[in-house]
Motif scaffolding. Structure first.
Motif, PDB file in Angstrom:
ATOM      1  N   CYS A  99      87.346  58.598  42.183  1.00  0.00           N
ATOM      2  CA  CYS A  99      87.438  59.829  41.391  1.00  0.00           C
ATOM      3  C   CYS A  99      88.269  59.643  40.128  1.00  0.00           C
ATOM      4  N   TYR A 112      86.480  66.422  41.538  1.00  0.00           N
ATOM      5  CA  TYR A 112      85.439  65.416  41.760  1.00  0.00           C
ATOM      6  C   TYR A 112      84.132  66.082  42.158  1.00  0.00           C
ATOM      7  N   LEU A 141      80.872  64.269  40.842  1.00  0.00           N
ATOM      8  CA  LEU A 141      80.973  63.905  39.434  1.00  0.00           C
ATOM      9  C   LEU A 141      80.475  62.486  39.164  1.00  0.00           C
ATOM     10  N   MET A 142      80.883  61.543  39.985  1.00  0.00           N
ATOM     11  CA  MET A 142      80.520  60.142  39.766  1.00  0.00           C
ATOM     12  C   MET A 142      80.032  59.554  41.079  1.00  0.00           C
ATOM     13  N   ASP A 143      79.340  58.432  40.974  1.00  0.00           N
ATOM     14  CA  ASP A 143      78.927  57.761  42.189  1.00  0.00           C
ATOM     15  C   ASP A 143      80.135  57.081  42.828  1.00  0.00           C
ATOM     16  N   LEU A 144      79.973  56.693  44.094  1.00  0.00           N
ATOM     17  CA  LEU A 144      81.065  56.017  44.781  1.00  0.00           C
ATOM     18  C   LEU A 144      81.346  54.676  44.112  1.00  0.00           C
TER      19      LEU A 144
END
Ligand code: SF4
Ligand code: SF4
Lengths: 375, 156
Positions: free
Chosen positions: A155, A163, A170-173
């Motif tokens: 994150c 997140y 919000l974002m990929d792992l």
């Protein structure tokens, strides 16, 4: 707010004494102020004074758009910031009827459970510290640091996440996520027996918490307590079980209920919940589905006219988000039902009749986070 | 009867205390598991996604990708960003909106990443710098576009 003379005037009865705990007292874990009336060492009355850290978050959210208000809620119960964000996203998704991709759902549950673990660890550390054991604090922080590192990787932040966004995450792992979580699970499994050796099995700790802060099942319900506080009084109230959101209905975990009704029972419930959270993470970590991590949403979110409510189980209990929408880009009214406030209101009931020395042991077992109470 | 119970309790307490102390002392002989970092002598490893501040990316020709569309300004929940625009004249003689000053007030930023998400040309990103303390608060108000920088050709 009372002036000092008014407080003294109220305690006219013979032999009674008024003492103030807080607002800057280490055991209140924040700026909370208690006015306690004592007769000898017995507590006669507990009056919490709130408002020291009131930031009018509800009003603030009304001027922010549906994407923006999510980030403010990380600052309510900062120890369950992922779960707070989750609640806000759920209510927006419910209003706009957004379908989430499977990957986003799994990531959300993983993050929620890691947050719950981190929060319970911090509670364990501070509860032991309140009662007088400082070493457990460092043990818990060692493991908690691994979780915050996992959060930081994925994150970018350690405490106030932002997140989860409406429509997914919000974002990929991070590519290392699975490896690090596995390392954490292994480490935590070997260290949990150490936790028990240090605190749970300690006779002094047990004697200080057993039979302290009695909260009957009826009072727990009537005060609106939720979370471990209510479950330790035998109330089955886990939102994850009764009103499953995300993929909790497909997971195998137990709702921990204890009928001890005292501080010791609340301690045991949280210790068992940590094991359940670990169990949930173990089920999911190797089965993260591939695919999108965010559903396609419009750039400006405009929910239809109406009222929407969604709730989640934070580390402290049930967090409800209630939104009135007028069809505009900002909510017309937002109300948060925070678990800490209701749990705090039961504190007087638990503490009255007990000894002042036990007050801290009762307060520690409720796991208060003051910004969650004041908002 | 009471006395026996009392003595038993005391011994139980001492025993459980000893178990706990053994655990604590065992860390003295395993110094590798001690995790204290001596900051600032030891530098912490910062995660690559760490949100430390917002930066406007410039390439080696001192060009950036910001069109001055103010989407980031609108996305920001607390007014951290202020985009001042100007009008450039293109070679064809047309007037075109362009970035004049990208004002960023670090002291107000909550590192929420919403501006980066909103930018249609991916001109800004979060940087990992974390030592932001300065003696004067005014130093925290930054101008993100370099002196003499201009927009990369082809970015609309
Ligand atoms: S990170 Fe958030 S607070 Fe900071 S400038 Fe961007 S949108 Fe504003
Ligand atoms: S940084 Fe991006 S969003 Fe902000 S003004 Fe420039 S192009 Fe628009």
């Amino acid at each position: 707010m009372y002036s000092t003379t008014e407080i003294v005037k109220q305690s006219t009865a013979e032999g009674e004494m008024v003492i103030n705990i807080g607002p800057q007292h280490p055991a209140t874990h924040g700026v909370l102020h208690f006015v306690i009336t004592l007769n000898g060492e017995t507590i006669k009355k507990v009056e919490p004074h709130l408002g020291y850290i009131h930031r009018s978050i509800e009003k603030m959210c009304e001027s922010l758009s549906y994407r923006q208000f999510v980030y403010v809620t990380s600052r309510m119960d900062y120890l369950s910031s992922h779960i707070n964000n989750h609640a806000c996203c759920l209510v927006t998704e419910q209003a706009l009827q957004i379908e989430l991709p499977a990957r986003a759902l799994v990531i959300r549950v993983l993050m929620d459970e890691l947050t719950r673990l981190a929060s319970h660890m911090l509670w364990w550390a501070s509860m032991a510290m309140d009662i007088g054991a400082l070493t457990p604090f460092f043990h818990a922080f060692r493991e908690r640091e691994m979780i915050t590192d996992i959060f930081e990787d994925t994150c970018g932040t350690r405490l106030t996440m932002n997140y989860m966004v409406p429509g997914g995450v919000l974002m990929d792992l991070h590519p290392d996520f699975q490896k690090k979580v596995h390392a954490f699970i292994n480490q935590f499994k070997t260290k949990l027996p150490e936790y028990d050796e240090l605190v749970t099995d300690n006779i002094i700790f047990q004697n200080r918490t057993k039979g302290i802060g009695y909260l009957s099942r009826e009072s727990a319900i009537s005060y609106g307590c939720t979370g471990p506080v209510a479950r330790a009084s035998g109330v089955s109230c886990d939102v994850r079980k009764h009103f499953p959101y995300a993929i909790y209905d497909k997971l195998d975990f137990k709702e921990i209920i204890d009928t001890g009704c005292d501080s010791w029972a609340r301690y045991k419930v949280r210790m068992q919940e940590m094991r359940q959270s670990l169990h949930i993470i173990e089920q999911l970590i190797d089965n993260i589905p591939e695919g999108d991590f965010q559903a396609k949403t419009k750039a400006v979110l405009k929910p239809p006219k109406g009222e929407f409510y969604s709730k989640v189980e934070t580390a402290r209990g049930e967090l409800g988000v209630y939104i009135v929408s007028e069809g505009a880009t900002t909510p017309y009214r937002i109300k948060f039902r925070s678990p800490g406030f209701s749990n705090l209101s039961a504190l007087e009931h638990m503490a009255v009749g007990g000894k002042i020395g036990d007050f801290v042991a009762v307060m520690g077992s409720i796991d208060l986070v003051i910004p969650d109470i004041d908002r | 009867m009471f006395l026996i119970k009392y003595i038993k309790e005391v011994f139980g307490a001492v025993k459980s205390l000893a178990i706990g102390m053994r655990r604590t002392l065992s860390y003295f002989v395993r110094p590798k598991e001690i995790i204290t970092q001596q900051y600032p002598d030891e530098r912490p490893v910062i995660a690559e996604r760490f949100r430390g501040e917002v930066v406007l990316m410039h390439d080696e020709n001192n060009e950036h990708a910001c069109t001055g569309c103010t989407a980031c300004e609108l996305a920001c929940p607390n007014g951290t960003i202020k985009i001042v625009t100007k009008f450039d004249t293109t070679p064809e003689g047309k007037k075109k909106k362009a970035l004049d000053t990208f004002v960023y007030r670090l002291e107000m930023c909550t590192m929420c990443n919403l501006c980066v998400e909103a930018c249609p040309t991916s001109a800004i990103k979060m940087d990992t710098a974390y030592e932001h303390s300065v003696f004067d608060r005014n130093k925290l108000t930054k101008k993100l576009n370099n002196e003499g920088s201009k927009i990369r050709s082809g970015v609309e």
